[in-house]
Design an enzyme around this catalytic site. Structure first.
Site, PDB file in Angstrom:
ATOM      1  N   TRP A  28       0.861  -1.185   0.000  1.00 35.05           N
ATOM      2  CA  TRP A  28       0.000   0.000   0.000  1.00 35.05           C
ATOM      3  C   TRP A  28       0.890   1.225   0.000  1.00 35.05           C
ATOM      4  CZ3 TRP A  28      -1.359   3.958   3.613  1.00 35.05           C
ATOM      5  CH2 TRP A  28      -2.641   4.509   3.457  1.00 35.05           C
ATOM      6  N   HIS A 103      -7.362   2.839   2.736  1.00 33.06           N
ATOM      7  CA  HIS A 103      -7.830   2.930   1.352  1.00 33.06           C
ATOM      8  C   HIS A 103      -7.759   4.369   0.851  1.00 33.06           C
ATOM      9  CE1 HIS A 103      -9.849   1.873  -2.307  1.00 33.06           C
ATOM     10  NE2 HIS A 103     -10.832   2.730  -2.085  1.00 33.06           N
ATOM     11  N   TRP A 104      -7.239   4.515  -0.395  1.00 39.98           N
ATOM     12  CA  TRP A 104      -7.160   5.810  -1.066  1.00 39.98           C
ATOM     13  C   TRP A 104      -8.214   5.919  -2.157  1.00 39.98           C
ATOM     14  CZ3 TRP A 104      -4.046   9.461   0.792  1.00 39.98           C
ATOM     15  CH2 TRP A 104      -2.861   9.100   1.477  1.00 39.98           C
ATOM     16  N   ASP A 120     -13.248   6.086  -7.175  1.00 37.22           N
ATOM     17  CA  ASP A 120     -12.867   5.095  -6.164  1.00 37.22           C
ATOM     18  C   ASP A 120     -12.607   3.760  -6.853  1.00 37.22           C
ATOM     19  OD1 ASP A 120     -12.595   3.414  -3.976  1.00 37.22           O
ATOM     20  OD2 ASP A 120     -14.253   4.302  -2.863  1.00 37.22           O
ATOM     21  N   CYS A 163      -4.724   0.760  -4.427  1.00 34.66           N
ATOM     22  CA  CYS A 163      -5.580   1.950  -4.511  1.00 34.66           C
ATOM     23  C   CYS A 163      -4.773   3.225  -4.739  1.00 34.66           C
ATOM     24  CB  CYS A 163      -6.453   2.078  -3.263  1.00 34.66           C
ATOM     25  SG  CYS A 163      -5.537   1.954  -1.702  1.00 34.66           S
TER      26      CYS A 163
END
Length: 213
Positions: A28, A103-104, A120, A163
């Site tokens: 991530w 989460h991005w 998203d 993400c």
């Protein structure tokens, strides 16, 4: 825990070995890597696009946590009133005093369309985060009348860690479209994203910038 050694100092961003290692995957991406790429977009790829603003994740997180009356403290130094398109990398971290989240997603304000567009790569995961943040900002931009909020379809990630790469790719594509067409809504977002290739590309950019110092 002690920070690893600095690999690159680029304008406002310090990249450490531990940050760069995240680009090797499967990891991530943290705030620092995304901030670096936003800075690279602003200072290199879109240096002549004065109508576009890329807001770092750190500033975005600060805006999330302050009262609406204090938003201007963070945005006015960025010449926000001269910008037509403002890009925010959002994560689901609700802690005011530390980086993090899981989460991005990408939120874009288009002044020309009076609309927030949310992209998203794990559809629905950050809807509430994006809506809350957009609502927070609407009071700042309310002088322009009613502002819309739209969840836009975009390519979906196929794992739990890419993400941030999707945010970077979507930002670059949308900024190019905004520069060329002066709007966001019609941008084609089904173009394939290869996160591994983008990770290698960013590593190459870091390597070249570090050599030129």
């Amino acid at each position: 825990m002690a920070k690893s050694s600095v690999v690159l100092s680029f304008h406002e961003i310090l990249l450490h070995e531990s940050d760069v290692e995240l680009l090797g995957g499967p990891h991530w991406l943290n705030d620092t890597v995304i901030s670096f790429y936003f800075e690279y977009l602003e200072k290199v790829l879109f240096k002549n696009a004065n109508e576009i603003l890329f807001v770092s994740p750190e500033v975005t997180q600060c805006i999330k946590m302050v009262q609406a009356s204090e938003i201007s403290i963070f945005l006015e130094p960025l010449d926000i009133d001269t910008k037509k398109f403002v890009f925010f990398a959002l994560n689901d971290n609700n802690s005011p005093d530390k980086a993090g989240g899981s989460h991005w997603s990408l939120l874009v304000f288009s002044k020309t369309e009076n609309c927030f567009y949310h992209f998203d790569s794990s559809s629905g995961s950050n809807h509430d985060v994006a809506w809350d943040f957009a609502s927070h900002l609407m009071s700042y931009w309310k002088k322009g009348g009613t502002i819309n909020f739209v969840d836009k379809e975009c390519l979906q990630q196929n794992n739990g860690y890419d993400c941030g790469v999707h945010v970077i790719c979507n930002t670059e594509r949308l900024a190019t479209h905004a520069q060329n067409h002066q709007e966001i809504n019609s941008c084609e977002m089904s173009v394939k994203i290869n996160p591994n290739i983008k990770r290698k590309e960013i590593l190459g950019i870091i390597h070249n910038l570090s050599k030129s110092k």
